[in-house]
Design an enzyme around this catalytic site. Sequence first.
Site, PDB file in Angstrom:
ATOM      1  N   CYS A   1      50.912  38.207  50.274  1.00  0.00           N
ATOM      2  CA  CYS A   1      50.445  38.975  49.787  1.00  0.00           C
ATOM      3  C   CYS A   1      50.219  40.404  49.851  1.00  0.00           C
ATOM      4  O   CYS A   1      50.246  41.373  48.833  1.00  0.00           O
ATOM      5  CB  CYS A   1      49.207  38.705  49.042  1.00  0.00           C
ATOM      6  SG  CYS A   1      48.722  37.053  47.999  1.00  0.00           S
TER       7      CYS A   1
ATOM      8  N   ASN B   1      46.204  35.515  39.877  1.00  0.00           N
ATOM      9  CA  ASN B   1      46.305  35.920  41.341  1.00  0.00           C
ATOM     10  C   ASN B   1      47.559  36.235  40.708  1.00  0.00           C
ATOM     11  O   ASN B   1      48.828  35.582  40.017  1.00  0.00           O
ATOM     12  CB  ASN B   1      46.496  34.622  42.278  1.00  0.00           C
ATOM     13  CG  ASN B   1      46.556  35.530  43.822  1.00  0.00           C
ATOM     14  OD1 ASN B   1      47.183  36.963  43.793  1.00  0.00           O
ATOM     15  ND2 ASN B   1      46.379  34.711  44.666  1.00  0.00           N
TER      16      ASN B   1
ATOM     17  N   SER C   1      40.177  30.181  54.195  1.00  0.00           N
ATOM     18  CA  SER C   1      41.075  31.477  53.714  1.00  0.00           C
ATOM     19  C   SER C   1      40.123  32.716  53.638  1.00  0.00           C
ATOM     20  O   SER C   1      40.305  34.161  53.755  1.00  0.00           O
ATOM     21  CB  SER C   1      42.194  31.195  52.325  1.00  0.00           C
ATOM     22  OG  SER C   1      41.586  30.996  51.598  1.00  0.00           O
TER      23      SER C   1
ATOM     24  N   LYS D   1      32.998  39.065  46.895  1.00  0.00           N
ATOM     25  CA  LYS D   1      32.133  39.450  48.291  1.00  0.00           C
ATOM     26  C   LYS D   1      32.032  39.892  49.063  1.00  0.00           C
ATOM     27  O   LYS D   1      31.831  40.288  49.281  1.00  0.00           O
ATOM     28  CB  LYS D   1      32.523  37.271  48.264  1.00  0.00           C
ATOM     29  CG  LYS D   1      32.280  36.793  47.649  1.00  0.00           C
ATOM     30  CD  LYS D   1      33.679  35.189  48.125  1.00  0.00           C
ATOM     31  CE  LYS D   1      32.936  34.122  47.774  1.00  0.00           C
ATOM     32  NZ  LYS D   1      31.868  33.260  47.274  1.00  0.00           N
TER      33      LYS D   1
ATOM     34  N   HIS E   1      42.031  43.340  47.187  1.00  0.00           N
ATOM     35  CA  HIS E   1      43.764  42.289  46.752  1.00  0.00           C
ATOM     36  C   HIS E   1      42.445  41.145  46.326  1.00  0.00           C
ATOM     37  O   HIS E   1      41.385  40.327  46.783  1.00  0.00           O
ATOM     38  CB  HIS E   1      44.334  41.408  48.378  1.00  0.00           C
ATOM     39  CG  HIS E   1      44.593  40.252  47.852  1.00  0.00           C
ATOM     40  ND1 HIS E   1      46.042  40.175  47.216  1.00  0.00           N
ATOM     41  CD2 HIS E   1      44.360  38.589  48.406  1.00  0.00           C
ATOM     42  CE1 HIS E   1      45.607  38.844  46.942  1.00  0.00           C
ATOM     43  NE2 HIS E   1      45.179  38.257  48.077  1.00  0.00           N
TER      44      HIS E   1
ATOM     45  N   GLU F   1      56.720  36.551  47.343  1.00  0.00           N
ATOM     46  CA  GLU F   1      56.174  35.511  48.586  1.00  0.00           C
ATOM     47  C   GLU F   1      57.152  34.409  47.168  1.00  0.00           C
ATOM     48  O   GLU F   1      56.571  32.895  47.600  1.00  0.00           O
ATOM     49  CB  GLU F   1      55.125  35.258  49.293  1.00  0.00           C
ATOM     50  CG  GLU F   1      53.909  35.254  47.888  1.00  0.00           C
ATOM     51  CD  GLU F   1      52.380  34.746  48.906  1.00  0.00           C
ATOM     52  OE1 GLU F   1      52.862  34.343  49.703  1.00  0.00           O
ATOM     53  OE2 GLU F   1      51.626  35.654  48.545  1.00  0.00           O
TER      54      GLU F   1
HETATM   55  N1  CAA Z   1      28.281  27.350  37.577  1.00  0.00           N
HETATM   56  C1  CAA Z   1      28.861  28.295  38.338  1.00  0.00           C
HETATM   57  N2  CAA Z   1      29.338  28.710  39.502  1.00  0.00           N
HETATM   58  C2  CAA Z   1      29.468  27.336  39.851  1.00  0.00           C
HETATM   59  C3  CAA Z   1      29.408  26.499  39.852  1.00  0.00           C
HETATM   60  C4  CAA Z   1      29.030  25.881  38.244  1.00  0.00           C
HETATM   61  N3  CAA Z   1      28.668  24.860  37.203  1.00  0.00           N
HETATM   62  N4  CAA Z   1      30.163  25.683  40.295  1.00  0.00           N
HETATM   63  C5  CAA Z   1      30.672  25.861  41.070  1.00  0.00           C
HETATM   64  N5  CAA Z   1      30.123  26.923  41.345  1.00  0.00           N
HETATM   65  C6  CAA Z   1      30.441  28.934  42.464  1.00  0.00           C
HETATM   66  C7  CAA Z   1      30.071  28.034  43.516  1.00  0.00           C
HETATM   67  O1  CAA Z   1      28.822  28.344  43.969  1.00  0.00           O
HETATM   68  C8  CAA Z   1      31.550  28.850  44.751  1.00  0.00           C
HETATM   69  O2  CAA Z   1      30.840  30.305  44.327  1.00  0.00           O
HETATM   70  P1  CAA Z   1      30.262  31.129  45.909  1.00  0.00           P
HETATM   71  O3  CAA Z   1      31.224  31.122  46.383  1.00  0.00           O
HETATM   72  O4  CAA Z   1      29.834  31.899  45.442  1.00  0.00           O
HETATM   73  O5  CAA Z   1      29.819  29.925  46.233  1.00  0.00           O
HETATM   74  C9  CAA Z   1      31.882  29.395  43.124  1.00  0.00           C
HETATM   75  O6  CAA Z   1      31.982  28.569  41.977  1.00  0.00           O
HETATM   76  C10 CAA Z   1      33.615  28.331  43.470  1.00  0.00           C
HETATM   77  O7  CAA Z   1      33.106  27.100  44.406  1.00  0.00           O
HETATM   78  P2  CAA Z   1      33.879  26.019  45.102  1.00  0.00           P
HETATM   79  O8  CAA Z   1      33.629  27.053  46.600  1.00  0.00           O
HETATM   80  O9  CAA Z   1      32.739  25.018  45.186  1.00  0.00           O
HETATM   81  O10 CAA Z   1      34.907  25.986  44.217  1.00  0.00           O
HETATM   82  P3  CAA Z   1      36.513  24.981  45.127  1.00  0.00           P
HETATM   83  O11 CAA Z   1      35.733  24.110  46.468  1.00  0.00           O
HETATM   84  O12 CAA Z   1      37.163  24.257  43.899  1.00  0.00           O
HETATM   85  O13 CAA Z   1      37.331  26.480  45.792  1.00  0.00           O
HETATM   86  C11 CAA Z   1      38.962  28.068  46.007  1.00  0.00           C
HETATM   87  C12 CAA Z   1      37.239  27.370  45.486  1.00  0.00           C
HETATM   88  C13 CAA Z   1      39.010  27.744  47.306  1.00  0.00           C
HETATM   89  C14 CAA Z   1      39.100  29.700  46.264  1.00  0.00           C
HETATM   90  C15 CAA Z   1      39.568  27.774  45.755  1.00  0.00           C
HETATM   91  O14 CAA Z   1      39.558  27.104  44.782  1.00  0.00           O
HETATM   92  C16 CAA Z   1      41.269  28.261  46.105  1.00  0.00           C
HETATM   93  O15 CAA Z   1      41.250  27.302  47.669  1.00  0.00           O
HETATM   94  N6  CAA Z   1      42.407  28.734  45.860  1.00  0.00           N
HETATM   95  C17 CAA Z   1      42.922  29.659  46.548  1.00  0.00           C
HETATM   96  C18 CAA Z   1      42.850  29.922  47.767  1.00  0.00           C
HETATM   97  C19 CAA Z   1      41.811  31.789  47.575  1.00  0.00           C
HETATM   98  O16 CAA Z   1      42.290  32.116  47.141  1.00  0.00           O
HETATM   99  N7  CAA Z   1      41.744  32.006  48.650  1.00  0.00           N
HETATM  100  C20 CAA Z   1      41.574  33.450  48.699  1.00  0.00           C
HETATM  101  C21 CAA Z   1      41.545  33.967  50.049  1.00  0.00           C
HETATM  102  S1  CAA Z   1      42.667  33.625  50.414  1.00  0.00           S
HETATM  103  C22 CAA Z   1      44.112  34.889  49.806  1.00  0.00           C
HETATM  104  O17 CAA Z   1      43.403  36.195  49.146  1.00  0.00           O
HETATM  105  C23 CAA Z   1      45.638  35.086  50.353  1.00  0.00           C
HETATM  106  C24 CAA Z   1      45.930  34.365  48.163  1.00  0.00           C
HETATM  107  O18 CAA Z   1      46.458  35.212  48.096  1.00  0.00           O
HETATM  108  C25 CAA Z   1      45.498  32.954  48.046  1.00  0.00           C
END
Ligand code: CAA
Length: 402
Positions: free
Chosen positions: A112, A274, A202, A243, A234, A80
């Site tokens: 993906c 990734n 997502s 999760k 994935h 992609e």
């Molecule tokens: N110490 C330990 N853990 C901490 C922490 C700290 N100080 N601060 C935050 N965390 C934890 C949070 O609790 C959270 O864990 P949980 O989900 O278990 O609660 C984790 O760290 C991430 O924190 P946030 O949720 O606050 O992070 P974020 O909002 O900044 O972003 C994300 C996380 C949404 C994954 C972002 O990185 C993102 O958008 N990534 C791209 C999208 C993606 O990967 N999606 C996955 C599904 S889609 C897919 O799989 C297709 C693909 O390949 C893209």
Amino acid sequence: MTQVGIESIGLYVPRYYVDLEDLARARGEDPRKYVAGLGQERMGVPPPDEDVVTMGANAAGEALRGVDRSRIDTLMFATESGVDQSKAAAIYVHHLLDLPAHCKSFEIKQACCGSTAALQMATAFVAQRPDRKVLIIASDVARYGLVTAGEPTQGAGAMALVVSAQPRIVALDPEWGSYTEDVMDFWRPNYLDEALVDGKYSIKVYLKALTESWKQYAAESGRTFADQDRYCYHLPFTRMAEKAHRHLAKINGVDHPPAEQIEASLRYNRQIGNSYTASLYIGLASLLETSETDLTGQRVGLFSYGSGCMAAFFSGLVLPGYAQGVQRGRAEDMLHNRQRLTIDEYEAFYLHELPEDGSRYVTETHRTGRYRLAGLDAHKRLYESCAPNRQADAPVHAVAAT
Ligand code: CAA
């Protein structure tokens, strides 16, 4: 019924990485968020003279060792982050690897999950023509904006699989569960170089697609959660697999699934990040190459998710002698021999742009595998094959502006 499965695998990762603790500090985040919260320690970063073609060719070169190339009937290239809207990345690889002219070569896209669509087509084709083999390449550069929530979930890598009726590593089960729904959780319009994503959404869609594809797989196969010894998911980031595994266990009435069911599959991704189409199969390689226990005869459940979205749940049996078919230690060497980038160097790589005016351009030489992008001329990409590891000690140069 003809047994169809994976005869050989090859993996390639870029020779540069960013340490996620460095990235967290540069972005004013707590490093524990990236390392523990997302489960990522490092992310692979390709230099300007690597792209999905060079990474894919490097992985395929590995997968084709000892394989009779004259029997490769089809090359399917899933990506992609392709390099051309018309010409398939597969054609460049076909040339670089000197594959037979009768080998059909084309590109496949569905985020993906494109690699899994390729695998499903390949198994059907090989079942019909057991004398032929299919080469699948999954190669991607996961790219979000700088200083965005997605940035620590970037990465890059390629995986190649030879699918045949003489599988040496994994025999695939015939049952597949699938799920498709039109959602906007992650996408990349033609005019953007980086993906757009609704991150939290997502994750929800990923889990829903897991539930739905599992249900169809379970109904078709009659197998239960306990019938799979190991699971590969994935891997956009390793915590996602944790999760997903807890979620799948829960909907099957299991409260605490054993960690070892997924642990070994996460090791490479934690270091690579990734790699979109490649990530599930890099997880499978990680399981097969780093597991401390003999996996012979174990059933592995695999979940593939492609945003947008399409997903699939399927499974396979690890075959006797698989350990001789995988190259234990090779990926770990590749991961250990990478060069750490400073955040400034990473940003220079990220911001590097190839000319878009058709002018002749020679790409600066960085550490790459055997194949590299030598430059561009008249809007044509020029690839070259070079001696392996020839620039093992080359420094990271400041990337020249075009
Ligand atoms: N110490 C330990 N853990 C901490 C922490 C700290 N100080 N601060 C935050 N965390 C934890 C949070 O609790 C959270 O864990 P949980 O989900 O278990 O609660 C984790 O760290 C991430 O924190 P946030 O949720 O606050 O992070 P974020 O909002 O900044 O972003 C994300 C996380 C949404 C994954 C972002 O990185 C993102 O958008 N990534 C791209 C999208 C993606 O990967 N999606 C996955 C599904 S889609 C897919 O799989 C297709 C693909 O390949 C893209």
